[in-house]
Write a protein that holds these residues in place. Structure first.
Motif, PDB file in Angstrom:
ATOM      1  N   VAL A   1       0.844  -1.194   0.000  1.00 24.45           N
ATOM      2  CA  VAL A   1       0.000   0.000   0.000  1.00 24.45           C
ATOM      3  C   VAL A   1       0.880   1.245   0.000  1.00 24.45           C
ATOM      4  N   ASP A   2       0.273   2.403  -0.277  1.00 23.46           N
ATOM      5  CA  ASP A   2       0.983   3.676  -0.117  1.00 23.46           C
ATOM      6  C   ASP A   2       0.321   4.410   1.029  1.00 23.46           C
ATOM      7  N   MET A   3       0.957   4.374   2.211  1.00 25.99           N
ATOM      8  CA  MET A   3       0.437   5.157   3.331  1.00 25.99           C
ATOM      9  C   MET A   3       1.504   6.156   3.769  1.00 25.99           C
ATOM     10  N   ASN A   4       2.179   6.708   2.743  1.00 19.48           N
ATOM     11  CA  ASN A   4       3.199   7.726   2.942  1.00 19.48           C
ATOM     12  C   ASN A   4       2.485   9.011   3.396  1.00 19.48           C
ATOM     13  N   CYS A   5       2.630   9.332   4.672  1.00 15.76           N
ATOM     14  CA  CYS A   5       1.836  10.431   5.247  1.00 15.76           C
ATOM     15  C   CYS A   5       2.662  11.692   5.449  1.00 15.76           C
TER      16      CYS A   5
ATOM     17  N   SER B   1      -5.092  10.436   5.814  1.00 20.62           N
ATOM     18  CA  SER B   1      -6.061  10.142   4.745  1.00 20.62           C
ATOM     19  C   SER B   1      -5.596   9.010   3.825  1.00 20.62           C
ATOM     20  N   ARG B   2      -4.274   8.883   3.613  1.00 17.09           N
ATOM     21  CA  ARG B   2      -3.822   7.779   2.755  1.00 17.09           C
ATOM     22  C   ARG B   2      -4.041   6.419   3.447  1.00 17.09           C
ATOM     23  N   ILE B   3      -4.062   6.428   4.771  1.00 16.35           N
ATOM     24  CA  ILE B   3      -4.336   5.171   5.499  1.00 16.35           C
ATOM     25  C   ILE B   3      -5.835   4.869   5.409  1.00 16.35           C
TER      26      ILE B   3
ATOM     27  N   GLY C   1       8.441   8.264   3.358  1.00 12.86           N
ATOM     28  CA  GLY C   1       9.539   9.191   3.082  1.00 12.86           C
ATOM     29  C   GLY C   1      10.641   8.555   2.237  1.00 12.86           C
ATOM     30  N   ARG C   2      11.765   9.270   2.215  1.00  8.78           N
ATOM     31  CA  ARG C   2      12.930   8.775   1.483  1.00  8.78           C
ATOM     32  C   ARG C   2      14.135   8.908   2.404  1.00  8.78           C
ATOM     33  N   PRO C   3      15.169   8.065   2.266  1.00 10.90           N
ATOM     34  CA  PRO C   3      16.340   8.202   3.138  1.00 10.90           C
ATOM     35  C   PRO C   3      16.843   9.646   3.129  1.00 10.90           C
TER      36      PRO C   3
ATOM     37  N   VAL D   1       9.669  -0.157   4.084  1.00 10.95           N
ATOM     38  CA  VAL D   1      10.391  -0.975   3.109  1.00 10.95           C
ATOM     39  C   VAL D   1      11.609  -0.234   2.529  1.00 10.95           C
ATOM     40  N   ARG D   2      11.633   1.096   2.667  1.00  9.44           N
ATOM     41  CA  ARG D   2      12.798   1.841   2.167  1.00  9.44           C
ATOM     42  C   ARG D   2      13.964   1.841   3.163  1.00  9.44           C
ATOM     43  N   TYR D   3      13.802   1.151   4.302  1.00  5.27           N
ATOM     44  CA  TYR D   3      14.961   0.933   5.180  1.00  5.27           C
ATOM     45  C   TYR D   3      15.896  -0.097   4.536  1.00  5.27           C
TER      46      TYR D   3
ATOM     47  N   PHE E   1      -1.504   3.066  -5.085  1.00  6.88           N
ATOM     48  CA  PHE E   1      -1.646   3.950  -6.244  1.00  6.88           C
ATOM     49  C   PHE E   1      -0.646   5.111  -6.198  1.00  6.88           C
ATOM     50  N   GLY E   2      -0.423   5.680  -5.011  1.00  8.00           N
ATOM     51  CA  GLY E   2       0.480   6.841  -4.885  1.00  8.00           C
ATOM     52  C   GLY E   2       1.886   6.561  -5.389  1.00  8.00           C
ATOM     53  N   ALA E   3       2.276   5.297  -5.433  1.00  6.84           N
ATOM     54  CA  ALA E   3       3.626   4.949  -5.887  1.00  6.84           C
ATOM     55  C   ALA E   3       3.560   4.141  -7.192  1.00  6.84           C
ATOM     56  N   ALA E   4       2.450   4.268  -7.905  1.00 12.79           N
ATOM     57  CA  ALA E   4       2.212   3.447  -9.101  1.00 12.79           C
ATOM     58  C   ALA E   4       3.192   3.739 -10.231  1.00 12.79           C
ATOM     59  N   HIS E   5       3.935   4.844 -10.130  1.00 11.62           N
ATOM     60  CA  HIS E   5       4.878   5.219 -11.190  1.00 11.62           C
ATOM     61  C   HIS E   5       6.305   4.809 -10.826  1.00 11.62           C
ATOM     62  N   ARG E   6       6.460   3.961  -9.816  1.00  5.05           N
ATOM     63  CA  ARG E   6       7.796   3.556  -9.372  1.00  5.05           C
ATOM     64  C   ARG E   6       8.024   2.078  -9.672  1.00  5.05           C
ATOM     65  N   SER E   7       9.056   1.770 -10.437  1.00  4.87           N
ATOM     66  CA  SER E   7       9.364   0.367 -10.736  1.00  4.87           C
ATOM     67  C   SER E   7      10.384  -0.123  -9.716  1.00  4.87           C
TER      68      SER E   7
ATOM     69  N   SER F   1       7.985  19.887  -3.318  1.00  5.25           N
ATOM     70  CA  SER F   1       9.395  19.537  -3.505  1.00  5.25           C
ATOM     71  C   SER F   1       9.508  18.426  -4.562  1.00  5.25           C
ATOM     72  N   LYS F   2      10.381  17.439  -4.374  1.00  2.00           N
ATOM     73  CA  LYS F   2      10.642  16.375  -5.367  1.00  2.00           C
ATOM     74  C   LYS F   2      10.821  17.014  -6.742  1.00  2.00           C
ATOM     75  N   VAL F   3      11.644  18.064  -6.755  1.00  2.00           N
ATOM     76  CA  VAL F   3      11.780  18.924  -7.926  1.00  2.00           C
ATOM     77  C   VAL F   3      12.315  18.184  -9.160  1.00  2.00           C
ATOM     78  N   GLU F   4      13.311  17.316  -8.931  1.00  2.00           N
ATOM     79  CA  GLU F   4      13.911  16.604 -10.071  1.00  2.00           C
ATOM     80  C   GLU F   4      12.849  15.787 -10.817  1.00  2.00           C
ATOM     81  N   ASP F   5      12.041  15.047 -10.034  1.00  2.00           N
ATOM     82  CA  ASP F   5      10.982  14.223 -10.636  1.00  2.00           C
ATOM     83  C   ASP F   5       9.986  15.106 -11.372  1.00  2.00           C
ATOM     84  N   LYS F   6       9.599  16.200 -10.712  1.00  2.00           N
ATOM     85  CA  LYS F   6       8.498  16.999 -11.252  1.00  2.00           C
ATOM     86  C   LYS F   6       8.880  17.728 -12.536  1.00  2.00           C
TER      87      LYS F   6
ATOM     88  N   GLY G   1       0.265  11.722  -6.250  1.00  2.00           N
ATOM     89  CA  GLY G   1       0.808  13.023  -6.659  1.00  2.00           C
ATOM     90  C   GLY G   1       1.538  12.790  -7.968  1.00  2.00           C
ATOM     91  N   GLY G   2       2.794  12.318  -7.847  1.00  2.00           N
ATOM     92  CA  GLY G   2       3.581  11.983  -9.031  1.00  2.00           C
ATOM     93  C   GLY G   2       2.851  10.966  -9.904  1.00  2.00           C
ATOM     94  N   ALA G   3       2.171  10.009  -9.267  1.00  2.00           N
ATOM     95  CA  ALA G   3       1.470   8.963 -10.037  1.00  2.00           C
ATOM     96  C   ALA G   3       0.396   9.594 -10.917  1.00  2.00           C
TER      97      ALA G   3
HETATM   98  C1  3PG Z   1       4.197  10.083  -3.011  1.00  2.00           C
HETATM   99  O1  3PG Z   1       4.059  10.628  -1.914  1.00  2.00           O
HETATM  100  O2  3PG Z   1       4.164  10.718  -4.081  1.00  2.00           O
HETATM  101  C2  3PG Z   1       4.336   8.598  -3.050  1.00  2.00           C
HETATM  102  O3  3PG Z   1       4.232   8.017  -1.797  1.00  2.00           O
HETATM  103  C3  3PG Z   1       5.604   8.182  -3.723  1.00  2.00           C
HETATM  104  O4  3PG Z   1       6.700   8.625  -2.984  1.00  2.00           O
HETATM  105  P1  3PG Z   1       8.108   8.861  -3.698  1.00  2.00           P
HETATM  106  O5  3PG Z   1       7.943  10.032  -4.617  1.00  2.00           O
HETATM  107  O6  3PG Z   1       9.072   9.131  -2.580  1.00  2.00           O
HETATM  108  O7  3PG Z   1       8.440   7.612  -4.454  1.00  2.00           O
END
Ligand code: 3PG
Length: 403
Positions: A22-26, A39-41, A63-65, A116-118, A152-158, A202-207, A376-378
């Protein structure tokens, strides 16, 4: 809607051992490290309710490291318990401790694995067949009968936890993924204009990369920018000096693309015209020349007014990422004005991403916005028309399941 992948309707999951991603990145308060919005939960509840007669193990990232919100999933587990689920947490992902706990899960119980990102291998992005070789997948897959992807929130990540398991386990989409794809497909089916993208955060590079792809589709009439994305473009346009790039991760690689976008789409991209900075612990609205090296923390009033009028007159609005440092109330004003304008817009409106979605809910705008997406990104990736990695992986799994 007929999906090109399998869903919970296509498999028997009662009494089965089910691994669910799931994506419960809060949103997390940077100082207290407490989750500020669940809300994601809440959004994954339907899938979990349907699996209440299965042995469920839940996998997710937070989050991310290196980021402020890179925390353990203990609080998320507590939030699941508060929603009435019989959930427990294990501080391990695929080691002996996790495997033992997984073997003890009973029907009706949910075991939440650690962030899982640990595990470093999770951060590698590669095709499904490659990430399936990661220890995470190889150690865990023999313990399950079924993989459900509801992230779904991470659906664009392989990445391994998202697509790796689909190569080795029967795999289906969860109810949230179904709902998001159905709603976004109908929201994007219109050819009405003007079509406005609101992009910030943020996440400027991706965006920047995804903005470049989206602009190439000719769908967007206006791209109004704020947050760190806006700051990057202000530097690229030489409206503010490069010294303002400090808070932007990946500035060096993103600024070139931003300059190209400004050159190629000068009639579409709309930049802030003024700013809000912090002076003596308070909000100061000013011209760029008066910023005095204080970071850009929000769009100023002239910008907000312009963005509000563009948004209200749009036939379609997609928004992702706040206009400023909304975690501090004084700098949430730009984002809140933009969200109010989105609610006032009579066209199709979609607000995506953890931060913007959470703020829209806090402002009780959910009934005045067509769809608040957990992605978001997805969601922005979906708009480019390219198939999401999650969908590609589930489609391949469906073919394998059909033999
Ligand atoms: C998000 O918040 O956009 C998703 O959880 C994906 O997170 P990520 O951009 O760190 O992969």
């Amino acid at each position: 809607m007929n999906f090109t992948f399998k869903t919970l309707d296509d498999v028997d999951f009662v009494g089965k051992r089910v691994l669910i991603r799931v994506d419960m990145n809060c949103s997390v308060d940077p100082e207290t490290k407490q989750i500020t919005d669940t809300s994601r939960i809440e959004a994954i509840q339907q899938t979990l309710q349907e699996l209440q007669n299965s042995k469920v193990v839940l996998m997710a990232h937070q989050g991310r490291p290196g980021s402020d919100d890179f925390i353990s999933l203990e609080q998320h587990t507590k939030a699941l318990r508060d929603l009435g689920f019989n959930a427990s947490f294990i501080d391990d992902i695929f080691g002996e401790k996790a495997k033992e706990a997984i073997s003890k899960v009973k029907d009706g119980e949910i075991l939440v694995l650690q962030n899982v990102r640990y595990f470093d291998g999770e951060l590698r992005k590669a095709p499904a067949s490659e990430v399936a070789q990661e220890a995470l997948v190889q150690e865990l897959f023999p313990l399950f009968d079924l993989f459900v992807n509801d992230a779904f929130g991470a659906a664009h990540r392989s990445q391994a936890s998202l697509v790796g398991f689909t190569t080795v386990l029967p795999s289906v989409a969860g109810r949230l993924v179904e709902k998001e794809i159905r709603t976004l497909t109908s929201a994007t089916a219109t050819d009405q204009h003007p079509w406005t993208l609101v992009l910030g955060g943020s996440k400027v590079e991706d965006k920047v990369k995804i903005l470049d792809k989206l602009l190439a589709t000719d769908r967007v009439d206006n791209a109004v920018l704020g947050g760190l994305v806006g700051t990057l473009f202000l530097i690229a346009a030489k409206d503010i000096p490069e010294s303002y790039s400090k808070p932007i991760k990946g500035f060096e690689s993103a600024v070139g693309t931003a300059k190209e976008i400004l050159q190629n789409y000068s009639d579409v991209v709309i930049l802030p015209q003024d700013a809000a900075v912090e002076r003596n612990n308070a909000r100061l609205e000013c011209e760029f020349s008066e910023m005095n090296n204080s970071p850009f923390l929000d769009i100023g009033p002239k910008t907000a007014e312009k963005y509000v009028s563009i948004i209200r007159d749009s036939a379609v609005v997609f928004a992702n990422g706040p206009m400023g440092y909304f975690e501090k109330e004084a700098f949430a004003e730009g984002t809140s004005r933009v969200l109010s304008a989105i609610a006032d817009c009579e066209g199709i409106t979609v607000v995506g991403g953890g931060h913007m979605g959470a703020m829209a809910m806090k402002m009780s705008l959910e009934n005045r916005i067509t769809h608040i997406s957990t992605g978001g990104g997805a969601t922005i990736n979906f708009l480019t028309g390219k198939k999401l990695d999650l969908v590609v992986a589930l489609e391949a799994s469906a073919k394998r399941m059909d033999g």
